[in-house]
Design an enzyme around this catalytic site. Structure first.
Site, mmCIF file in Angstrom:
data_model
loop_
_atom_site.group_PDB
_atom_site.id
_atom_site.type_symbol
_atom_site.label_atom_id
_atom_site.label_comp_id
_atom_site.label_asym_id
_atom_site.label_seq_id
_atom_site.Cartn_x
_atom_site.Cartn_y
_atom_site.Cartn_z
ATOM 1 N N HIS A 84 45.906 52.462 61.143
ATOM 2 C CA HIS A 84 45.075 51.773 60.246
ATOM 3 C C HIS A 84 45.795 51.525 59.163
ATOM 4 C CE1 HIS A 84 40.825 51.245 58.051
ATOM 5 N NE2 HIS A 84 41.813 51.569 56.988
ATOM 6 N N GLU A 85 46.314 52.286 58.297
ATOM 7 C CA GLU A 85 47.216 52.222 57.212
ATOM 8 C C GLU A 85 48.399 51.193 57.208
ATOM 9 O OE1 GLU A 85 45.896 53.084 54.696
ATOM 10 O OE2 GLU A 85 44.606 54.562 55.601
ATOM 11 N N PRO B 160 36.160 56.079 24.523
ATOM 12 C CA PRO B 160 36.909 57.547 24.319
ATOM 13 C C PRO B 160 38.457 57.359 24.855
ATOM 14 C CG PRO B 160 34.783 57.780 25.323
ATOM 15 C CD PRO B 160 35.120 56.327 25.685
HETATM 16 C C1 NHX Z 1 34.325 60.350 55.918
HETATM 17 N N1 NHX Z 1 36.278 59.273 55.420
HETATM 18 O O1 NHX Z 1 33.802 60.733 55.006
HETATM 19 C C2 NHX Z 1 35.820 60.351 56.418
HETATM 20 C C3 NHX Z 1 36.509 61.810 55.962
HETATM 21 C C4 NHX Z 1 40.020 54.986 58.133
HETATM 22 C C5 NHX Z 1 42.025 56.344 58.039
HETATM 23 N N2 NHX Z 1 33.621 60.219 57.088
HETATM 24 O O2 NHX Z 1 40.706 52.562 54.155
HETATM 25 O O3 NHX Z 1 39.433 57.471 54.374
HETATM 26 O O4 NHX Z 1 36.469 57.683 56.856
HETATM 27 O O5 NHX Z 1 43.071 52.258 54.156
HETATM 28 C C6 NHX Z 1 29.849 58.361 54.321
HETATM 29 C C7 NHX Z 1 30.092 57.842 55.726
HETATM 30 C C8 NHX Z 1 34.442 57.281 53.200
HETATM 31 C C9 NHX Z 1 30.718 58.493 53.404
HETATM 32 C C10 NHX Z 1 31.377 57.283 56.069
HETATM 33 C C11 NHX Z 1 32.985 57.787 52.667
HETATM 34 C C12 NHX Z 1 33.388 56.690 55.245
HETATM 35 C C13 NHX Z 1 40.663 54.755 53.786
HETATM 36 C C14 NHX Z 1 35.781 56.086 54.750
HETATM 37 C C15 NHX Z 1 41.207 55.950 55.900
HETATM 38 N N3 NHX Z 1 42.606 53.456 53.945
HETATM 39 N N4 NHX Z 1 37.795 56.225 55.053
HETATM 40 C C16 NHX Z 1 41.056 53.492 53.965
HETATM 41 C C17 NHX Z 1 39.214 56.524 54.928
HETATM 42 C C18 NHX Z 1 36.625 58.313 55.943
HETATM 43 C C19 NHX Z 1 34.522 56.699 54.344
HETATM 44 C C20 NHX Z 1 32.104 57.933 53.804
HETATM 45 C C21 NHX Z 1 32.272 57.300 55.131
HETATM 46 C C22 NHX Z 1 40.968 56.072 57.264
HETATM 47 C C23 NHX Z 1 40.020 55.379 55.125
HETATM 48 C C24 NHX Z 1 36.843 57.100 54.861
HETATM 49 ZN ZN ZN Z 2 41.870 51.166 55.001
#
Ligand code: NHX
Ligand code: ZN
Length: 664
Positions: A439-440, A219
């Site tokens: 981290h970044e 699509p």
């Molecule tokens: C979370 N997100 O959802 C938080 C908000 C390490 C600076 N817990 O690698 O955004 O931690 O280089 C379930 C459990 C995503 C779902 C844990 C979904 C973890 C992105 C990872 C940046 N950039 N990590 C990165 C990031 C996060 C994540 C999840 C989860 C951070 C990192 C998410």
């Molecule tokens: Zn990362």
């Protein structure tokens, strides 16, 4: 049908042809019955004084009854009755009681009386027959309207011919220059245009003219646009109808519509008939459980018969679009039908750039807008997605009160599509913010120190979407078709750079690396199991082809035993461990830069361009020259060619060359 032909001259007007008369008379019937019923209820329900039989007898005995009408159930009449102390004549009604003396009494008192068959049978008939029937018919037509679906107006009784929306555009005004990024498909279709323009040339040679061309592609890739462009190039009328318009409740309706469409088309030859969503004919069975399989078959057969029946030398060419050719009936592909298939692939980076260029016509862009960057940032985007991104950027720029669309807005539009909306409101403690920044910067630093990685485009600690707290963007200059072992290894190291930085600085790790680790694991597993990139496990593919689009429900019965499974797991683990050590080593060697960069990132939240180059070096960041769309052609153009007329400076051009010649 004559009015249809007249209207055909007005372009882009959907026409609804067909009869609704039966529907009208049905409503009329219902309305009349309802009116009758109400009228009856009013007249019948005249304010009778309801009396008990004994009261009636009292009145009779005291000579207050004036006249009487006796039916099977009731006795009605007029009587003198008390009303606020005054005697008034009022109508009354009593339920009849077995009373053999009544007639004698009435006769004796000389009261006028008559017997009557109550007309209430009409009421009874209405309630017992007409009303239920009416309700059933109403419900039925309502249901059918709901299910007949897709098509829009019509409903129960519109067996009309083609009430299908036939969009006729006498000339589409669209031509091949409006179609970008699908050059092969365009090349294929030039022959069709040639035939429509010069049929004599082909006829003289006795060449078989293609009757049907099937456009196959996902699509949004521009199948409809391509069909319109063929009509535009050949300057012939363009009939367009959707396959779903053929799918109806009743057997034979779709088929009638097909015949009608072809009759219309042949009257207008040479022309293009475009059937969008041809797979809807194949899907019909599932879509409407009440419609039998027969309807789909008949419609399909009608289509095949019509295609076989008409002479293509007349100049009617059928084009059809589908994104699922595999579900189409094989009979459609036979010679003399849709014997020609044109694949419309999603565009590659060059194609995307060309598409962006087409869509930027007639829009004002700032000088810094670089469509090559946008093209590099949008793998997997089809033409429609790219058009949408440009529009989004235009809306954003307008909202920000800008006079032209800026690069910021273009990037923001893409960001929204790929990572979600910015969520600056997400509050975080300074400690967490710092952790995110480290981290970044860890990702970016590792990427900058490795030779086989993509240039870094941007580092950001602004949260986006529901689950991203920060991101680091890398942009490949070209579409990657092959990836070497070393390139994958370096990618793994970069992906581990975030966590490595966290561990180096804080001595502990966080859950934030979750998505990084998922990617890392996927890459390492692919090395071992798919690409034969592990010495221990050899040049063997351990995974069955499957999963993905072909077979999303593939079970994990891959080609290896328990011992091998253990070896794979071990090897994957080892690759990742080694990469992690390497990432940490690279960071610890550049700890000062990492600290400085993080401090700066915490201040500005987004690092890109020169600010990024300060920490990572100029040749490790994306350095696309600013370049606009103003008819200069693609960015890869030879510098010599644009010497005289291009307003861009020499500096710009040299930058372009540098970026694109960059090896690796
Ligand atoms: C979370 N997100 O959802 C938080 C908000 C390490 C600076 N817990 O690698 O955004 O931690 O280089 C379930 C459990 C995503 C779902 C844990 C979904 C973890 C992105 C990872 C940046 N950039 N990590 C990165 C990031 C996060 C994540 C999840 C989860 C951070 C990192 C998410
Ligand atoms: Zn990362």
């Amino acid at each position: 049908m004559s009015d249809t032909k007249e209207k055909n001259n007005t372009p882009k007007k959907p026409q609804t042809v067909g009869t609704k008369k039966f529907n009208f008379s049905l409503w009329y019937l219902v309305a009349v019955l309802l009116a009758l019923f109400i009228a009856q209820a009013y007249m019948g329900g005249q304010h009778y004084e309801k009396l008990s039989y004994s009261k009636f007898k009292d009145l009779l005995n005291s000579d207050k009854i004036k006249n009487v009408v006796i039916t099977q159930e009731n006795i009605r009449g007029d009587a003198m009755m008390d009303s606020a102390g005054v005697q008034v004549q009022k109508p009354f009604e009593v339920v009849r009681v077995e009373d053999p003396e009544l007639v004698k009494q009435l006769e004796g008192k000389g009261i006028e009386f008559e017997g009557r068959f109550d007309s209430d049978w009409l009421k009874g008939f209405f309630f017992a027959w007409i009303l239920p029937l009416g309700i059933i018919i109403l419900l039925w037509s309502f249901l059918i309207r709901k299910m007949g679906g897709g098509g829009g107006a019509g409903g129960l009784m519109s067996f009309g011919k083609s009430r299908a929306k036939v969009y006729v555009e006498s000339s589409t005004k669209i031509n091949f220059s409006d179609v970008a990024g699908i050059d092969e498909a365009v090349e294929e279709l030039k022959e069709v245009v040639d035939f429509l323009k010069h049929p004599a040339k082909f006829r003289a040679l006795g060449a078989q003219i293609p009757k049907g061309v099937m456009l196959v592609g996902p699509p949004g890739t521009g199948k409809t646009l391509l069909a319109k462009a063929v009509a535009g190039e050949a300057n012939v009328p363009f009939f367009s109808i959707s396959g779903s318009d053929f799918v109806e409740m009743f057997v034979g309706v779709g088929a009638a519509r097909v015949r009608d469409l072809f009759a219309q088309a042949q009257a207008k030859a040479p022309c293009i008939v475009f059937i969008d969503e041809l797979d809807a004919l194949g899907k019909a069975r599932g879509a409407n459980p009440w419609a039998s399989h027969d309807e789909r078959e008949q419609t399909l057969n009608a289509l095949l018969v019509e295609m076989d029946g008409f002479e293509s030398s007349k100049g009617v060419i059928i084009m059809a679009a589908t994104n699922r050719p595999e579900i189409l009936d094989m009979a459609l592909m036979r010679p003399g039908r849709f014997d020609r298939q044109v694949v419309v692939d999603p565009p590659n980076i060059d194609g995307r750039e060309a598409i962006l260029r087409v869509h930027s016509k007639g829009k004002k862009f700032a000088k810094d807008v670089n469509l090559r960057v946008i093209a590099a940032r949008t793998p997997g985007f089809a033409g429609a997605d790219l058009a949408n991104s440009i529009n989004e950027a235009a809306l954003l720029s307008a909202r920000r009160g800008k006079k032209e669309i800026g690069m910021r807005e273009m990037e923001e539009a893409v960001d929204r599509e790929t990572t979600g909306l910015e969520r600056r409101s997400r509050v975080m403690t300074p400690k967490v913010k710092e952790k995110i920044a480290y981290h970044e910067c860890g990702h970016a630093m590792v990427g900058a120190k490795l030779p086989n990685t993509d240039p870094i485009h941007r580092v950001s600690i602004i949260p986006r979407g529901t689950s991203t707290l920060g991101h680091t963007l890398y942009l490949p200059a070209e579409e990657q078709v092959l990836i070497t072992k070393q390139e994958i290894v370096d990618k793994i190291k970069v992906a581990l750079g975030g966590r490595a930085a966290e561990e180096l600085i804080y001595g502990e790790v966080s859950s934030g690396a979750y998505s990084d680790l998922q990617q890392v694991t996927g890459m390492a597993r692919a090395m071992v199991m798919d690409y034969g990139m592990s010495e221990k496990l050899g040049q063997v593919v351990y995974r069955k082809r499957g999963g993905g689009r072909d077979n999303p429900f593939q079970a994990q019965d891959d080609y290896y035993g328990e011992k091998t499974a253990e070896a794979i797991d071990h090897e994957v683990r080892e690759i990742i461990d080694n990469c992690y050590d390497e990432a940490k080593r690279l960071l610890s060697e550049n700890l000062d830069v990492l600290r400085n960069m993080t401090t700066e990132l915490l201040k500005v939240e987004i690092l890109e361009g020169d600010a990024l180059a300060e920490f990572l070096g100029k040749d490790r960041i994306t350095d696309f020259a600013a370049h606009m769309h103003d008819g200069k052609g693609p960015i890869v153009e030879e510098p010599a060619k644009s010497d005289d007329d291009a307003p861009s400076t020499d500096e710009d051009d040299s930058n372009v060359g540098k970026t694109l010649d960059r090896e690796g």
